[in-house]
Design a protein around this motif. Sequence first.
Motif, PDB file in Angstrom:
ATOM      1  N   ARG A 169       1.722   8.802  -6.968  1.00 35.28           N
ATOM      2  CA  ARG A 169       2.030  10.370  -7.073  1.00 35.28           C
ATOM      3  C   ARG A 169       2.913  10.474  -8.289  1.00 35.28           C
ATOM      4  O   ARG A 169       2.924  11.471  -8.859  1.00 35.28           O
ATOM      5  N   ILE A 170       3.876   9.826  -8.578  1.00 37.05           N
ATOM      6  CA  ILE A 170       4.511   9.717  -9.830  1.00 37.05           C
ATOM      7  C   ILE A 170       3.663   9.972 -11.076  1.00 37.05           C
ATOM      8  O   ILE A 170       3.934  10.700 -12.041  1.00 37.05           O
TER       9      ILE A 170
ATOM     10  N   TRP B 280       3.280  12.482   0.167  1.00 38.08           N
ATOM     11  CA  TRP B 280       3.576  11.255  -0.096  1.00 38.08           C
ATOM     12  C   TRP B 280       2.632  10.515  -1.109  1.00 38.08           C
ATOM     13  O   TRP B 280       2.989   9.550  -1.477  1.00 38.08           O
ATOM     14  N   GLY B 281       1.419  10.837  -1.302  1.00 38.76           N
ATOM     15  CA  GLY B 281       0.777  10.455  -2.357  1.00 38.76           C
ATOM     16  C   GLY B 281      -0.357   9.220  -1.918  1.00 38.76           C
ATOM     17  O   GLY B 281      -1.085   8.733  -2.511  1.00 38.76           O
TER      18      GLY B 281
ATOM     19  N   ASP C 143      -2.826  16.046   5.704  1.00 38.66           N
ATOM     20  CA  ASP C 143      -2.600  16.854   4.536  1.00 38.66           C
ATOM     21  C   ASP C 143      -0.994  16.453   3.721  1.00 38.66           C
ATOM     22  O   ASP C 143      -1.042  16.276   2.518  1.00 38.66           O
ATOM     23  N   LEU C 144      -0.216  16.461   4.663  1.00 43.51           N
ATOM     24  CA  LEU C 144       1.263  16.187   4.090  1.00 43.51           C
ATOM     25  C   LEU C 144       1.302  14.615   3.600  1.00 43.51           C
ATOM     26  O   LEU C 144       2.209  14.643   2.428  1.00 43.51           O
TER      27      LEU C 144
ATOM     28  N   ALA D 131       0.805  -1.219  -0.028  1.00 43.23           N
ATOM     29  CA  ALA D 131      -0.029  -0.197  -0.158  1.00 43.23           C
ATOM     30  C   ALA D 131       1.063   1.080  -0.141  1.00 43.23           C
ATOM     31  O   ALA D 131       0.516   2.153  -0.638  1.00 43.23           O
ATOM     32  N   ARG D 132       1.956   1.291   0.807  1.00 43.82           N
ATOM     33  CA  ARG D 132       2.858   2.479   0.980  1.00 43.82           C
ATOM     34  C   ARG D 132       3.636   2.513  -0.559  1.00 43.82           C
ATOM     35  O   ARG D 132       3.632   3.743  -0.872  1.00 43.82           O
TER      36      ARG D 132
END
Length: 240
Positions: free
Chosen positions: A123-124, A194-195, A188-189, A115-116
């Motif tokens: 995000r990429i 981090w996506g 939010d961060l 998942a991570r």
Amino acid sequence: MIMQQHRILIVEDEEIIRLGLQDNFELENYEVETACDGEEAIAKTDSFQPHLILLDVMLPKKSGFEVCRIIRKKHPECIIIMLTAKTEETSKVAGLDMGADDYVTKPFSILELLARVKAFLRRIDLQAQAAPTKQLASVDAIDFADIHLDFKKFIATKGGIPLELSTREFQILKYFWQRRGEVVLREDLLQDLWGYTPENMPSTRTIDNHIVNLRRKLEDDQANPKIILSIRGAGYKFDA
């Protein structure tokens, strides 16, 4: 838009773990290469050009920390997730300080790790898509207190003395600056940098450890921070 197949480098000296991770990620249709020591990891990164590296801390020839530091300088765009059997916060902070994006402590859940990885690689893909929607005003360099940050050249100084900041730390500070005076949630961060999505938001102290690192470098008194303030029950506020 057809997304590219993502490349993952697995750096782990324990064969059973290395092969198990390779099988799981190949089943998820990732292109996978492996390395079993620090020197091979650096060489494979140069030749394979992975989008993401799973990097064990305890490695022969060069430690994961040293490998992370070298790769981060040569390949700042590469995502690095540290794999560590150590539970001490100091070792995790050290990995982040070398430029790691995240860490996972052994023994770990393969589902959580997948998942991570998916969140980071998502995000990429989003960044590769054209025509972004409304964005905050761009900023190339800022000055506050006795600190200078150049986000284009990745240069930081405090009182004229160079600061060693990781790529991720520059990203966090730029994010804070664009929202200075506002309360920034940890979520939010995790979502914007981090996506992660609200559906797969992890329970991780990665954000807190990055803030500890940044306070150590930026604040005159870490115990009484004046720049990055903690907002109890919410998140952080940049007060520069």
